[in-house]
Scaffold this motif. Structure first.
Motif, PDB file in Angstrom:
ATOM      1  N   LYS A 165       2.657   3.101  17.437  1.00  0.00           N
ATOM      2  CA  LYS A 165       3.460   4.314  17.444  1.00  0.00           C
ATOM      3  C   LYS A 165       4.959   4.484  18.482  1.00  0.00           C
ATOM      4  O   LYS A 165       4.443   4.141  19.518  1.00  0.00           O
ATOM      5  CB  LYS A 165       2.397   5.505  17.915  1.00  0.00           C
ATOM      6  N   GLU A 167       6.741   6.651  19.420  1.00  0.00           N
ATOM      7  CA  GLU A 167       6.124   6.921  21.042  1.00  0.00           C
ATOM      8  C   GLU A 167       6.068   6.566  22.153  1.00  0.00           C
ATOM      9  O   GLU A 167       6.032   7.027  23.278  1.00  0.00           O
ATOM     10  CB  GLU A 167       6.013   8.619  20.283  1.00  0.00           C
ATOM     11  N   SER A 175      14.753  13.480  14.263  1.00  0.00           N
ATOM     12  CA  SER A 175      14.267  14.866  13.323  1.00  0.00           C
ATOM     13  C   SER A 175      14.993  14.054  11.835  1.00  0.00           C
ATOM     14  O   SER A 175      14.541  15.046  11.109  1.00  0.00           O
ATOM     15  CB  SER A 175      14.111  16.623  13.776  1.00  0.00           C
ATOM     16  N   SER A 178      12.709  11.769  10.464  1.00  0.00           N
ATOM     17  CA  SER A 178      11.951  11.761  11.128  1.00  0.00           C
ATOM     18  C   SER A 178      10.720  11.879  10.000  1.00  0.00           C
ATOM     19  O   SER A 178       9.413  11.237   9.761  1.00  0.00           O
ATOM     20  CB  SER A 178      11.298  12.783  12.065  1.00  0.00           C
ATOM     21  N   GLU A 183       4.849   8.013  11.012  1.00  0.00           N
ATOM     22  CA  GLU A 183       4.599   7.989  12.414  1.00  0.00           C
ATOM     23  C   GLU A 183       3.438   7.055  12.889  1.00  0.00           C
ATOM     24  O   GLU A 183       3.450   6.664  13.764  1.00  0.00           O
ATOM     25  CB  GLU A 183       3.427   9.628  12.525  1.00  0.00           C
ATOM     26  N   GLU A 184       2.916   6.549  12.059  1.00  0.00           N
ATOM     27  CA  GLU A 184       1.692   5.083  12.765  1.00  0.00           C
ATOM     28  C   GLU A 184       3.047   4.041  11.642  1.00  0.00           C
ATOM     29  O   GLU A 184       2.916   4.615  10.222  1.00  0.00           O
ATOM     30  CB  GLU A 184       0.831   5.418  11.975  1.00  0.00           C
TER      31      GLU A 184
END
Lengths: 197, 141
Positions: A165, A167, A175, A178, A183-184
């Motif tokens: 990830k 993050e 954003s 995004s 996200e993965e």
């Protein structure tokens, strides 16, 4: 006097033999414990973070370095700039905004293949677990992943897939974009190790 | 209200023309912006083969840029190196044990110990094997 002398001679002889035996055993021991190394300089890593109905976010790297030792120790290094995208602008953004490849030029992995025994490898894939640290964007992250390993004609093949990830590596995705980047991130790696002489 | 209608009745032709011109201008502007946006988003990849190399050096000297913290001068730049082939793999060769040049297609007609000049993009220094890596390489001679 004579008896004592022969006894001493015998003692020296025994010690000589013992020394020889010790040297012989220790040399065998060192051969057995010496780690065999298998290396590759052209491993492949792919990652994909595509979102359905948006532009495909996918990159390939095919000059990844990796080493696996006969005790299962495993290390790999990928130069970030070596990841190639289909869209040139995406590659530029990946390097400049997300991975920041000028500041963090490489991604590394250092770990161990659990219960690895080189003599157990066969031409059929065998499932193993690799545990270790991924370092990317200056951040360490522990991962555990399944890997399939086989050995054909002295070449060790290793394939693995895992999820990272952004993050977890302090990579901010604004954003605005995004919704277009998953996200993965699905990562797959495949290596063909050759024995090092 | 009445004034406005009468106004329209008075010169309907020029009013319509003005509107048409406006629409055309907007369309042209839209078309141009879409065209430039598309070109920006789908710009071509760099053509390393056609780029001029920033440095032309022996393969063994490329490593020194990374030892002296001078990597910015060569990183992501097109470089040209010469050296002796010390290793040949399907899609890459190693020069002087120091520089790994990766190619987009499979290699043939190359021999170990041959002296060769290669142009490519420098992507960094690999500490694992202590080699500098290049991709998108092409053989100069």
């Amino acid at each position: 006097m004579g008896r004592r002398w022969t006894f001493r001679k015998l003692k020296i002889n025994v010690m000589k033999n013992l020394l020889f035996v010790i040297i012989f055993l220790s040399s065998i021991f060192s051969i057995v414990t010496a780690q065999e190394k298998f290396i590759t300089k052209s491993g492949e890593i792919n990652f994909e973070a595509s979102v359905p109905s948006f532009e495909e976010v996918k990159a390939t790297h095919n000059s990844v370095s990796a080493i696996i030792k006969s005790n299962g120790e495993f290390a790999s290094l990928a130069l970030i700039k070596g990841f190639r995208f289909k869209v040139a602008l995406m590659e530029e953004h990946f390097n400049e905004n997300y991975a920041e490849s000028s500041t963090y030029p490489k991604a590394t992995f250092k770990g161990k293949v659990k219960d690895f025994d080189i003599s157990e490898l066969s031409t059929d894939d065998k499932e193993y677990v690799i545990i270790g640290m991924v370092n990317m964007h200056g951040v360490d992250k522990k991962i555990e992943t399944k890997a399939f390993i086989r050995k054909v004609n002295d070449i060790i093949f290793l394939d693995t897939q895992f999820i990272l990830k952004p993050e977890d590596f302090n990579i901010d995705i604004p954003s605005v974009v995004s919704s277009k980047i998953a996200e993965e991130i699905h990562v797959s790696a495949s290596f063909e190790f050759k024995g090092k002489t | 209200m009445f004034l406005l209608v009468s106004n329209l009745k008075e010169k309907p032709k020029s009013w319509l023309m003005k509107k048409q011109v406006k629409i055309v201008i907007i369309l042209v502007f839209l078309f141009l912006s879409v065209y430039f946006a598309y070109n920006y988003m789908y710009q071509d990849h760099r053509d390393i083969k056609e780029e001029k190399a920033v440095v032309l050096i022996p393969a063994s000297e490329l490593v020194s840029y990374f030892n002296e913290n001078n990597s910015k001068k060569v990183l992501n730049k097109t470089v040209q190196v010469s050296g002796i082939i010390t290793e040949i793999n399907t899609k890459n060769i190693i020069l002087d044990d120091k520089v790994q040049c990766s190619f987009d297609s499979e290699l043939k007609n190359l021999n170990l110990n041959e002296t060769i000049t290669v142009k490519g993009r420098c992507i960094g220094f690999d500490e694992l094997f202590e080699v500098v890596k290049m991709d998108q390489s092409s053989i100069i001679k």
